[in-house]
Scaffold this active site. Structure first.
Site, PDB file in Angstrom:
ATOM      1  N   GLY A  43      45.005  -1.486  -1.804  1.00  8.56           N
ATOM      2  CA  GLY A  43      44.007  -2.417  -1.038  1.00  8.56           C
ATOM      3  C   GLY A  43      42.815  -1.009  -0.495  1.00  8.56           C
ATOM      4  N   ASP A  98      43.122   1.465   4.033  1.00  8.27           N
ATOM      5  CA  ASP A  98      41.949  -0.041   4.065  1.00  8.27           C
ATOM      6  C   ASP A  98      41.858  -0.405   5.985  1.00  8.27           C
ATOM      7  OD1 ASP A  98      44.792  -0.354   4.489  1.00  8.27           O
ATOM      8  OD2 ASP A  98      44.477  -1.690   2.072  1.00  8.27           O
ATOM      9  N   ASP A 101      47.489  -0.916  10.858  1.00  6.22           N
ATOM     10  CA  ASP A 101      47.675  -1.715  11.238  1.00  6.22           C
ATOM     11  C   ASP A 101      48.853  -1.375  12.642  1.00  6.22           C
ATOM     12  OD1 ASP A 101      48.171  -4.546  12.207  1.00  6.22           O
ATOM     13  OD2 ASP A 101      49.226  -5.300  10.854  1.00  6.22           O
ATOM     14  N   PHE A 150      44.539 -11.347  10.523  1.00  2.00           N
ATOM     15  CA  PHE A 150      45.086 -11.391   9.019  1.00  2.00           C
ATOM     16  C   PHE A 150      43.294 -11.168   8.376  1.00  2.00           C
ATOM     17  CE2 PHE A 150      46.378 -10.821   5.014  1.00  2.00           C
ATOM     18  CZ  PHE A 150      47.173 -10.397   5.058  1.00  2.00           C
ATOM     19  N   VAL A 151      43.361 -10.555   7.634  1.00  2.00           N
ATOM     20  CA  VAL A 151      41.997  -9.668   7.384  1.00  2.00           C
ATOM     21  C   VAL A 151      41.776  -9.672   5.786  1.00  2.00           C
ATOM     22  CG1 VAL A 151      40.540  -9.319   9.641  1.00  2.00           C
ATOM     23  CG2 VAL A 151      41.363  -8.042   8.030  1.00  2.00           C
ATOM     24  N   ASP A 157      43.878  -7.817   1.202  1.00  2.00           N
ATOM     25  CA  ASP A 157      44.704  -8.940  -0.257  1.00  2.00           C
ATOM     26  C   ASP A 157      45.604  -9.938   0.914  1.00  2.00           C
ATOM     27  OD1 ASP A 157      46.748  -6.931   0.085  1.00  2.00           O
ATOM     28  OD2 ASP A 157      47.859  -8.679  -1.147  1.00  2.00           O
ATOM     29  N   ARG A 163      40.847  -9.568  -2.881  1.00  2.00           N
ATOM     30  CA  ARG A 163      40.419  -8.597  -2.767  1.00  2.00           C
ATOM     31  C   ARG A 163      38.998  -8.203  -2.965  1.00  2.00           C
ATOM     32  NH1 ARG A 163      45.463  -4.904  -2.421  1.00  2.00           N
ATOM     33  NH2 ARG A 163      47.324  -5.825  -3.323  1.00  2.00           N
TER      34      ARG A 163
HETATM   35  P1  IMP Z   1      50.712  -1.036   8.768  1.00  2.00           P
HETATM   36  O1  IMP Z   1      51.628  -0.100   8.234  1.00  2.00           O
HETATM   37  O2  IMP Z   1      51.537  -2.225   9.460  1.00  2.00           O
HETATM   38  O3  IMP Z   1      49.735  -0.623   9.452  1.00  2.00           O
HETATM   39  O4  IMP Z   1      49.908  -1.644   7.563  1.00  2.00           O
HETATM   40  C1  IMP Z   1      49.517  -1.151   6.426  1.00  2.00           C
HETATM   41  C2  IMP Z   1      48.854  -1.870   5.741  1.00  2.00           C
HETATM   42  O5  IMP Z   1      49.341  -3.177   5.523  1.00  2.00           O
HETATM   43  C3  IMP Z   1      47.505  -1.854   4.940  1.00  2.00           C
HETATM   44  O6  IMP Z   1      47.839  -1.117   4.100  1.00  2.00           O
HETATM   45  C4  IMP Z   1      46.992  -2.990   4.091  1.00  2.00           C
HETATM   46  O7  IMP Z   1      47.431  -2.836   3.491  1.00  2.00           O
HETATM   47  C5  IMP Z   1      48.654  -4.311   4.570  1.00  2.00           C
HETATM   48  N1  IMP Z   1      47.537  -4.912   5.861  1.00  2.00           N
HETATM   49  C6  IMP Z   1      47.990  -4.660   7.391  1.00  2.00           C
HETATM   50  N2  IMP Z   1      46.588  -5.301   8.165  1.00  2.00           N
HETATM   51  C7  IMP Z   1      46.015  -6.399   7.421  1.00  2.00           C
HETATM   52  C8  IMP Z   1      45.314  -7.179   7.260  1.00  2.00           C
HETATM   53  O8  IMP Z   1      45.353  -7.951   8.075  1.00  2.00           O
HETATM   54  N3  IMP Z   1      45.000  -8.010   5.794  1.00  2.00           N
HETATM   55  C9  IMP Z   1      45.423  -7.455   4.875  1.00  2.00           C
HETATM   56  N4  IMP Z   1      46.246  -6.238   4.775  1.00  2.00           N
HETATM   57  C10 IMP Z   1      46.792  -5.788   6.126  1.00  2.00           C
HETATM   58 MG    MG Z   2      46.943  -0.824   2.159  1.00  2.00          MG
END
Ligand code: IMP
Ligand code: MG
Length: 177
Positions: A43, A98, A101, A150-151, A157, A163
């Site tokens: 991403g 990217d 979250d 969700f974006v 993606d 993407r």
């Molecule tokens: P985390 O571990 O929950 O912080 O998520 C990190 C990864 O989840 C990011 O690097 C993204 O690849 C994916 N991700 C989290 N939120 C989104 C979203 O809204 N759209 C797409 N991918 C996301």
């Molecule tokens: Mg990522």
């Protein structure tokens, strides 16, 4: 606009401004240092490509790959898929992500990198969803704070799709319902 998309959240113009602002700040902060930009596949590659061209100090790039997502839901469990090719000992690592979250991915990556004798480890994320953090991780450089939706686009993606969109948009919930 594609019918799968609800609204545009970050336009191409705003993306350019964000990369310029972050690139300028990073160039000042890392002047004279041994900067290694570590991008998280897949991403973050689009953001890395734009950001690195706004960085004026010396830097190198390398890639890590992890995955934690299944469709639009995090599995909460991070799988390590590809390690760095460069030995980061003595480098100032800047992880380029990217989106931050839950924070689980970046917390895991910081843990993986912490015994590699890097000079420093910091985080630059294009998007941040602070209301969704589940760990106490914070990014050192943030492109834009976004709401908990969700974006997709600009590298992000949904099941490997979208993407290639040049902007960031909110995915219509019907698509992943
Ligand atoms: P985390 O571990 O929950 O912080 O998520 C990190 C990864 O989840 C990011 O690097 C993204 O690849 C994916 N991700 C989290 N939120 C989104 C979203 O809204 N759209 C797409 N991918 C996301
Ligand atoms: Mg990522």
């Amino acid at each position: 606009m594609n019918k799968d998309l609800k609204e545009i959240l970050v336009t191409e113009e705003e993306i350019k401004e964000i990369c310029k602002r972050l690139g300028k700040q990073i160039s000042e902060d890392y002047k004279g240092k041994k900067l290694l930009l570590v991008s998280v596949l897949r991403g973050a590659v689009v953001f890395l490509a734009d950001l690195m061209r706004e960085i004026t100090c010396d830097c190198q790039i390398d890639f890590l790959a992890v995955s934690s997502y299944d469709g639009a839901k995090t599995t909460g469990c991070v799988k390590f898929k590809k390690d760095l090719d460069i030995n980061p000992q003595g480098y100032d690592i800047l992880i380029v992500e990217d989106i931050l979250d839950s924070g689980i991915t970046l917390t895991y990556l910081k843990e993986v990198l912490k015994d590699r004798k890097a000079n420093s480890i910091k985080i630059c994320t294009f998007l941040d969803k602070p209301t969704n953090h589940k760990t106490d991780i914070t990014a050192d450089y943030i492109g834009k704070v976004v709401p908990d939706e969700f974006v997709v686009g600009y590298g992000l993606d949904y099941n490997e799709k979208y993407r290639n969109l040049p902007f960031v948009a909110v995915l219509s919930p019907e698509v992943y319902a």
